[in-house]
Design a protein around this motif. Structure first.
Motif: not given
Length: 282
Positions: A143-156, A82-85
């Motif tokens: 679960e990994s897809l959901f997390i990745g698709c909501t966690a990117w804004p601060w990085a962007a 999950v962490g990697l994906l």
């Protein structure tokens, strides 16, 4: 080649990087090798209920006689997946959107920045809970897809700011004059000049994905099949492991999640010192 060797030299000399890397490596090895020594299926009822750690059951058994060691090592593997994906998807989206917004500017930047702000102000955990609650079948990949698709804004947003400062450099102007396309300039000229920053972003995304997944699993909205450290903690609390004195069921997964996330954040602080010459340990 010399600069790379210099970075590796200072990274190994940095106490924070060394300690964090060793802790993380220990859990990675356990996640890879540990299941090979698990003699039972993690969800199978194989022994006496609530049995304390022993030679036969290294981490004891659950209330239902399941082998806690088997659950722990398989759950540890799921945590790293999950962490990697999740961290990888979040980093990839953040890099692409941040680079495009920062390099193109103008209307493209305004639209992407508005989209980023919308996602940023959304209550991420609440959205994940709502989505997960409506899915009858959930797995680690979903679960990994959901997390990745909501966690990117601060990085962007962070990468956008870095790109703004790099796009006015001479090597970027030279690439434009040579006729290179915008995508090649972004990914072959600008991105390599912030590799250290991107690497630290991935570490933070990795740790964030592990924490969010553990939270979802702990409240019962994790994978419906398989096992994870968060699900172990959920079941342990649900069946009153601590009041019954079954510390071996609850403490190992909680301690592992804490150690992994803590090691990642300690590594990130150490790498910041390594990549910034002014902060290096002499």
């Amino acid at each position: 080649m010399g600069s790379r060797s210099e970075l590796l030299y200072f990274a190994w000399r940095n106490t924070k990087v060394r300690v964090g890397a060793l802790i993380l490596a220990l859990f990675v090895i356990l996640a890879i090798v540990g299941p090979l020594f698990a003699r039972h299926d993690p969800n199978a009822y194989v022994g006496p209920p609530a049995h304390p750690p022993s030679r036969e059951y290294w981490l004891g058994t659950t209330t239902f006689g399941q082998d806690v060691y088997s659950q722990f090592v398989h759950g540890l593997r799921a945590t790293f997946i999950v962490g990697l994906l999740g961290g990888g998807i979040g980093t990839l989206l953040g890099v692409c959107i941040g680079l495009l917004a920062g390099y193109r500017g103008g209307m493209v930047d305004e639209i992407l920045n508005m989209f980023t702000n919308i996602v940023l102000i959304l209550p991420t955990l609440a959205v994940l809970i709502i989505i997960a609650a409506y899915l009858t079948v959930r797995g680690i990949l979903v679960e990994s897809l959901f997390i990745g698709c909501t966690a990117w804004p601060w990085a962007a947003r962070a990468i956008r700011a870095q790109t703004f400062s790099l796009r006015a450099r001479e090597f970027v102007d030279l690439a434009r004059m040579s006729g290179r396309s915008s995508w090649k300039i972004m990914f072959y000229e600008i991105a390599p000049n912030m590799l250290s920053y991107l690497f630290m972003t991935f570490i933070l995304q990795f740790g964030g994905a592990v924490l969010i997944a553990a939270t979802l699993d702990f409240i019962g909205l994790g994978p419906t099949q398989g096992i994870s450290l968060g699900l172990m903690m959920n079941n342990a609390v649900l069946w009153a492991a601590l009041p019954l004195g079954m510390w071996w069921w609850l403490i190992p997964p909680g301690a592992a999640i804490t150690a992994i996330v803590g090691a990642l954040y300690v590594m990130n602080v150490g790498l910041d010192e390594v990549f910034n010459p002014k902060l290096r340990e002499l």
